[in-house]
Design a protein around this motif. Structure first.
Motif, PDB file in Angstrom:
ATOM      1  N   VAL A  84       0.838  -1.213   0.000  1.00 30.57           N
ATOM      2  CA  VAL A  84       0.000   0.000   0.000  1.00 30.57           C
ATOM      3  C   VAL A  84       0.867   1.255   0.000  1.00 30.57           C
ATOM      4  O   VAL A  84       0.589   2.233  -0.705  1.00 30.57           O
ATOM      5  CB  VAL A  84      -0.938  -0.022   1.223  1.00 30.57           C
ATOM      6  N   GLU A  87       2.731   1.285  -3.641  1.00 32.95           N
ATOM      7  CA  GLU A  87       1.903   1.297  -4.840  1.00 32.95           C
ATOM      8  C   GLU A  87       0.833   2.382  -4.851  1.00 32.95           C
ATOM      9  O   GLU A  87       0.370   2.776  -5.929  1.00 32.95           O
ATOM     10  CB  GLU A  87       1.224  -0.070  -5.016  1.00 32.95           C
ATOM     11  N   PHE A  88       0.436   2.878  -3.665  1.00 36.60           N
ATOM     12  CA  PHE A  88      -0.679   3.809  -3.608  1.00 36.60           C
ATOM     13  C   PHE A  88      -0.316   5.169  -3.013  1.00 36.60           C
ATOM     14  O   PHE A  88      -0.853   6.184  -3.428  1.00 36.60           O
ATOM     15  CB  PHE A  88      -1.832   3.202  -2.798  1.00 36.60           C
ATOM     16  N   LEU A  89       0.575   5.176  -2.008  1.00 31.70           N
ATOM     17  CA  LEU A  89       0.883   6.438  -1.341  1.00 31.70           C
ATOM     18  C   LEU A  89       2.070   7.164  -1.966  1.00 31.70           C
ATOM     19  O   LEU A  89       2.089   8.398  -1.983  1.00 31.70           O
ATOM     20  CB  LEU A  89       1.151   6.184   0.149  1.00 31.70           C
ATOM     21  N   THR A  91       3.162   6.781  -5.125  1.00 26.11           N
ATOM     22  CA  THR A  91       3.053   6.909  -6.575  1.00 26.11           C
ATOM     23  C   THR A  91       2.236   8.138  -6.942  1.00 26.11           C
ATOM     24  O   THR A  91       1.384   8.598  -6.168  1.00 26.11           O
ATOM     25  CB  THR A  91       2.401   5.647  -7.168  1.00 26.11           C
ATOM     26  N   ARG A  92       2.510   8.675  -8.102  1.00 22.94           N
ATOM     27  CA  ARG A  92       1.786   9.871  -8.553  1.00 22.94           C
ATOM     28  C   ARG A  92       0.431   9.512  -9.158  1.00 22.94           C
ATOM     29  O   ARG A  92      -0.517  10.283  -9.058  1.00 22.94           O
ATOM     30  CB  ARG A  92       2.632  10.624  -9.583  1.00 22.94           C
ATOM     31  N   GLU A  93       0.363   8.350  -9.809  1.00 26.70           N
ATOM     32  CA  GLU A  93      -0.883   7.931 -10.432  1.00 26.70           C
ATOM     33  C   GLU A  93      -1.484   6.797  -9.604  1.00 26.70           C
ATOM     34  O   GLU A  93      -1.009   5.675  -9.627  1.00 26.70           O
ATOM     35  CB  GLU A  93      -0.634   7.463 -11.866  1.00 26.70           C
ATOM     36  N   ARG A  94      -2.509   7.102  -8.870  1.00 23.05           N
ATOM     37  CA  ARG A  94      -3.142   6.109  -8.019  1.00 23.05           C
ATOM     38  C   ARG A  94      -4.163   5.316  -8.822  1.00 23.05           C
ATOM     39  O   ARG A  94      -4.980   5.893  -9.539  1.00 23.05           O
ATOM     40  CB  ARG A  94      -3.814   6.776  -6.826  1.00 23.05           C
ATOM     41  N   MET A 100      -6.844  -1.618  -7.555  1.00 25.03           N
ATOM     42  CA  MET A 100      -6.314  -1.685  -6.195  1.00 25.03           C
ATOM     43  C   MET A 100      -6.520  -3.081  -5.606  1.00 25.03           C
ATOM     44  O   MET A 100      -5.615  -3.647  -4.977  1.00 25.03           O
ATOM     45  CB  MET A 100      -6.996  -0.638  -5.315  1.00 25.03           C
TER      46      MET A 100
END
Length: 240
Positions: A84, A87-89, A91-94, A100
């Motif tokens: 998480v 890959e999600f926090l 990164t610029r492109e969620r 997810m």
């Protein structure tokens, strides 16, 4: 319009760019880089710590199922937290909700695949038969999970030439490690074999010392009626 007027007309356009490189902006960018470095470090370490916990739990699970089930759960949580974060926090492109869920599920599968592979290799001497199954299974599971997790790789690559190569390597690893495990199980050795070898030595000593200390055979011979008639022969032998 003269050249001086053109120069004066362009200066207002370039003036707003100057404050962007000020000290406050540089300090803010530097602090954000430090925070991202710490977050990237935690995410990187979380991958390995989670996979390490899972690898130990998968191999040692038969010894204490309750304990190692909890350890595997902790490892999965650590690995998912690192996923998480990376890959999600960071990164610029969620990704969207559907992507997810795919990333989380494939990351969990990847953690167990890596755990089976590393744990089977590390503890192969301790659990040969189990390691012969965990290593090839970890190769296949980790490859499938990585293809699903990677957004730039289509899922059909699982059945490509590379996927068939991975499957062939896993099959050869299973056949080879199974033979090695069978030879290790038939070969005597280890701490258990030393413990069993010492017991007969103690048993052989016991009967050797019992006649000299207790003299148990004497009453058994004298209690028989037939040897009583042969006692003179024994006396003659002793007289010689």
């Amino acid at each position: 319009m003269t050249s001086a007027q053109l120069f004066d007309a362009r200066t207002p356009e370039t003036a707003p760019d100057a404050p962007a490189g000020g000290r406050a902006a540089r300090r803010k960018a530097h602090s954000s880089r430090k925070r991202s470095l710490a977050a990237r470090y935690l995410g990187y370490v979380g991958y390995f710590v989670g996979a390490g916990l899972i690898s130990g739990a998968v191999v040692h699970h038969p010894l204490d199922p309750d304990r190692y089930t909890r350890i595997a759960g902790y490892g999965a949580l650590v690995f998912l937290a690192a996923t998480v974060l990376n890959e999600f926090l960071l990164t610029r492109e969620r990704p969207g909700p559907a992507r997810m869920l795919v990333v989380i599920g494939s990351s969990l599968l990847l953690s167990f695949g890596i755990g089976m592979l590393s744990g089977g290799l590390q503890h192969f001497d301790d659990f040969p038969a189990r390691g012969a199954v965990l290593v090839p299974a970890g190769i296949v599971v980790s490859f499938i999970a990585y293809v699903i997790k990677d957004a730039e790789t289509p899922n059909r690559r699982i059945f490509s030439l590379l996927g068939l190569t991975v499957l062939a390597v896993a099959a050869l690893a299973f056949l080879g490690l199974r033979e090695v495990a069978a030879s290790m199980e038939t070969t005597p050795g280890g701490g258990h074999s030393h413990g069993t070898a010492e017991e007969p030595a103690a048993d052989d000593h016991a009967p050797a010392t019992s006649p000299s200390t207790t003299g148990a055979p004497a009453p058994t011979v004298s209690s028989r009626p037939k040897p009583a008639s042969t006692t003179p022969a024994h006396n003659d032998g002793h007289s010689h």
